[in-house]
Design a protein around this motif. Structure first.
Motif, PDB file in Angstrom:
ATOM      1  N   ARG A  59      22.524 -10.437 -10.190  1.00 21.69           N
ATOM      2  CA  ARG A  59      22.641  -8.982 -10.252  1.00 21.69           C
ATOM      3  C   ARG A  59      21.303  -8.313  -9.945  1.00 21.69           C
ATOM      4  O   ARG A  59      21.243  -7.306  -9.231  1.00 21.69           O
ATOM      5  CB  ARG A  59      23.158  -8.560 -11.631  1.00 21.69           C
ATOM      6  CG  ARG A  59      24.666  -8.671 -11.788  1.00 21.69           C
ATOM      7  CD  ARG A  59      25.146  -7.970 -13.038  1.00 21.69           C
ATOM      8  NE  ARG A  59      24.702  -8.667 -14.242  1.00 21.69           N
ATOM      9  CZ  ARG A  59      25.403  -9.630 -14.845  1.00 21.69           C
ATOM     10  NH1 ARG A  59      26.563 -10.021 -14.322  1.00 21.69           N
ATOM     11  NH2 ARG A  59      24.960 -10.200 -15.943  1.00 21.69           N
ATOM     12  N   ALA A  60      20.223  -8.887 -10.489  1.00 25.41           N
ATOM     13  CA  ALA A  60      18.902  -8.323 -10.224  1.00 25.41           C
ATOM     14  C   ALA A  60      18.547  -8.435  -8.743  1.00 25.41           C
ATOM     15  O   ALA A  60      18.001  -7.487  -8.149  1.00 25.41           O
ATOM     16  CB  ALA A  60      17.855  -9.030 -11.082  1.00 25.41           C
ATOM     17  N   LEU A  61      18.857  -9.580  -8.142  1.00 23.46           N
ATOM     18  CA  LEU A  61      18.562  -9.749  -6.720  1.00 23.46           C
ATOM     19  C   LEU A  61      19.410  -8.817  -5.855  1.00 23.46           C
ATOM     20  O   LEU A  61      18.925  -8.275  -4.854  1.00 23.46           O
ATOM     21  CB  LEU A  61      18.796 -11.205  -6.303  1.00 23.46           C
ATOM     22  CG  LEU A  61      17.771 -12.223  -6.802  1.00 23.46           C
ATOM     23  CD1 LEU A  61      18.219 -13.632  -6.457  1.00 23.46           C
ATOM     24  CD2 LEU A  61      16.388 -11.940  -6.212  1.00 23.46           C
ATOM     25  N   GLY A 109      16.901 -21.203   8.422  1.00 23.24           N
ATOM     26  CA  GLY A 109      16.027 -20.877   9.538  1.00 23.24           C
ATOM     27  C   GLY A 109      14.569 -21.115   9.212  1.00 23.24           C
ATOM     28  O   GLY A 109      14.189 -21.350   8.053  1.00 23.24           O
ATOM     29  N   ASP A 110      13.739 -21.026  10.235  1.00 26.45           N
ATOM     30  CA  ASP A 110      12.308 -21.282  10.062  1.00 26.45           C
ATOM     31  C   ASP A 110      11.644 -20.280   9.118  1.00 26.45           C
ATOM     32  O   ASP A 110      10.697 -20.620   8.412  1.00 26.45           O
ATOM     33  CB  ASP A 110      11.596 -21.241  11.415  1.00 26.45           C
ATOM     34  CG  ASP A 110      11.910 -22.451  12.277  1.00 26.45           C
ATOM     35  OD1 ASP A 110      12.476 -23.434  11.752  1.00 26.45           O
ATOM     36  OD2 ASP A 110      11.591 -22.420  13.485  1.00 26.45           O
ATOM     37  N   SER A 111      12.123 -19.041   9.112  1.00 24.32           N
ATOM     38  CA  SER A 111      11.493 -18.034   8.255  1.00 24.32           C
ATOM     39  C   SER A 111      11.662 -18.383   6.782  1.00 24.32           C
ATOM     40  O   SER A 111      10.776 -18.106   5.965  1.00 24.32           O
ATOM     41  CB  SER A 111      12.072 -16.649   8.541  1.00 24.32           C
ATOM     42  OG  SER A 111      13.456 -16.602   8.252  1.00 24.32           O
ATOM     43  N   LEU A 112      12.776 -18.998   6.418  1.00 22.62           N
ATOM     44  CA  LEU A 112      12.965 -19.407   5.020  1.00 22.62           C
ATOM     45  C   LEU A 112      12.080 -20.611   4.697  1.00 22.62           C
ATOM     46  O   LEU A 112      11.554 -20.718   3.580  1.00 22.62           O
ATOM     47  CB  LEU A 112      14.438 -19.735   4.747  1.00 22.62           C
ATOM     48  CG  LEU A 112      14.785 -20.023   3.288  1.00 22.62           C
ATOM     49  CD1 LEU A 112      14.453 -18.826   2.396  1.00 22.62           C
ATOM     50  CD2 LEU A 112      16.256 -20.398   3.139  1.00 22.62           C
ATOM     51  N   ASN A 122      19.581  -5.176  -2.081  1.00 21.46           N
ATOM     52  CA  ASN A 122      20.763  -4.501  -1.534  1.00 21.46           C
ATOM     53  C   ASN A 122      21.587  -5.455  -0.670  1.00 21.46           C
ATOM     54  O   ASN A 122      22.108  -5.077   0.385  1.00 21.46           O
ATOM     55  CB  ASN A 122      20.368  -3.257  -0.731  1.00 21.46           C
ATOM     56  CG  ASN A 122      21.559  -2.352  -0.450  1.00 21.46           C
ATOM     57  OD1 ASN A 122      22.517  -2.306  -1.241  1.00 21.46           O
ATOM     58  ND2 ASN A 122      21.520  -1.632   0.664  1.00 21.46           N
ATOM     59  N   ARG A 123      21.674  -6.706  -1.144  1.00 23.79           N
ATOM     60  CA  ARG A 123      22.455  -7.735  -0.443  1.00 23.79           C
ATOM     61  C   ARG A 123      23.688  -8.094  -1.256  1.00 23.79           C
ATOM     62  O   ARG A 123      23.729  -7.906  -2.472  1.00 23.79           O
ATOM     63  CB  ARG A 123      21.616  -8.994  -0.235  1.00 23.79           C
ATOM     64  CG  ARG A 123      20.344  -8.771   0.542  1.00 23.79           C
ATOM     65  CD  ARG A 123      20.623  -8.619   2.025  1.00 23.79           C
ATOM     66  NE  ARG A 123      19.425  -8.265   2.774  1.00 23.79           N
ATOM     67  CZ  ARG A 123      19.250  -8.532   4.053  1.00 23.79           C
ATOM     68  NH1 ARG A 123      20.174  -9.187   4.728  1.00 23.79           N
ATOM     69  NH2 ARG A 123      18.148  -8.148   4.660  1.00 23.79           N
ATOM     70  N   ALA A 132       9.853 -10.122   2.939  1.00 25.86           N
ATOM     71  CA  ALA A 132       9.746  -9.707   1.541  1.00 25.86           C
ATOM     72  C   ALA A 132      10.996 -10.084   0.754  1.00 25.86           C
ATOM     73  O   ALA A 132      10.907 -10.537  -0.397  1.00 25.86           O
ATOM     74  CB  ALA A 132       9.499  -8.199   1.465  1.00 25.86           C
ATOM     75  N   GLU A 133      12.170  -9.908   1.369  1.00 29.07           N
ATOM     76  CA  GLU A 133      13.425 -10.253   0.685  1.00 29.07           C
ATOM     77  C   GLU A 133      13.513 -11.756   0.442  1.00 29.07           C
ATOM     78  O   GLU A 133      13.926 -12.196  -0.643  1.00 29.07           O
ATOM     79  CB  GLU A 133      14.607  -9.776   1.526  1.00 29.07           C
ATOM     80  CG  GLU A 133      14.729  -8.266   1.600  1.00 29.07           C
ATOM     81  CD  GLU A 133      15.735  -7.820   2.643  1.00 29.07           C
ATOM     82  OE1 GLU A 133      16.265  -6.711   2.506  1.00 29.07           O
ATOM     83  OE2 GLU A 133      15.982  -8.583   3.601  1.00 29.07           O
TER      84      GLU A 133
END
Length: 266
Positions: free
Chosen positions: A43-45, A85-88, A50-51, A14-15
């Motif tokens: 800022r919104a991200l 990575g593969d997930s991205l 919360n990163r 989701a992130e």
């Protein structure tokens, strides 16, 4: 990945989808000349994920690297980081698969249709070889979206690129003291002139057969020769040159390569 190196936390699906979606919002604005504030986007991200800002910047650079592999424009202030990575890769795939209009508008921006003159080309440099080849998942993404085939079939890009290359060739020869040769450059006329787009000359008067390959992506975007171009490159290797035009919707740069991939002289 960048976030893991910074704070030990990996990105969940989701992130990643949030950051990828926001990246494409900024890219759309950049490609259409609309203003946007990257700081506001970050800022919104930071709020919704919360990163840290550094983690988000790392991920945005990795998105740039993935888009460059499939021949799409990238955000200039987020240079590619190839440790993704593969997930991205999957997150980018999901976004483009669910929004085919996004892919079309980036590969063939509607704003190009409104141009009254061909882009003025600036000298560019051939890409440096990647230190490591893309992984299997990235290779499947490249095959899925096939930038070489996509650009080959994009007639609008072909017309714009050939017009830009024609003007570039005329200027090149005129600046080298050969306005006589500049006046003799012409469009190739199939089937008589198979395998190239322009008939031109070197500054010494030797014939030059130019195939123009155009993309909105970066310099590393792969391109493909047609069978006729392959034949001409074999039959006239000393005359055949590819003009690789990239980032045509923005900076419009060009470098020259021989059919076998060697850099060509001016």
């Amino acid at each position: 990945m960048g976030d893991l190196a910074i704070n030990g936390r990996t990105w969940n699906e989701a992130e990643q989808d949030l950051v990828v979606g926001d990246y494409f919002v900024m890219l759309d604005k950049a490609m259409t000349g609309r203003p946007y504030d990257p700081d506001n986007h970050q800022r919104a991200l930071r709020f919704v994920t919360n990163r840290s800002g550094g983690a988000i910047t790392f991920l945005q650079g990795e998105i740039s690297a993935i888009l460059s592999l499939i021949g799409l424009p990238t955000l200039k202030d987020h240079p590619p980081r190839r440790d993704f990575g593969d997930s991205l890769v999957d997150a980018v795939d999901r976004h483009l698969s669910m929004r085919p209009a996004v892919l079309k508008d980036l590969a063939q921006p509607p704003a190009l249709l409104g141009r009254t003159a061909a882009p003025v080309l600036a000298e560019g440099a051939p890409p440096r070889p990647a230190p490591t080849p893309p992984g299997d998942r990235a290779q499947r993404l490249i095959a899925r979206f096939d930038p070489a085939e996509r650009d080959l079939e994009a007639r609008m890009l072909t017309r714009i690129g050939v017009a830009a290359a024609l003007a570039y060739e005329q200027t090149r020869l005129a600046e080298r003291g050969r306005p006589d040769l500049a006046a003799e450059i012409r469009l190739a006329l199939p089937p008589v002139d198979e395998g190239c787009d322009l008939l031109s000359f070197s500054r010494t008067g030797a014939p030059r057969r130019i195939a123009v390959k155009t993309t909105t992506g970066g310099p590393a975007t792969p391109f493909r020769l047609t069978p006729a171009e392959e034949a001409l490159s074999r039959d006239q290797p000393g005359a055949f040159v590819v003009y690789r035009i990239y980032d045509v919707a923005r900076e419009a740069r060009v470098f020259r390569v021989r059919g076998a991939g060697e850099a060509a002289e001016g």
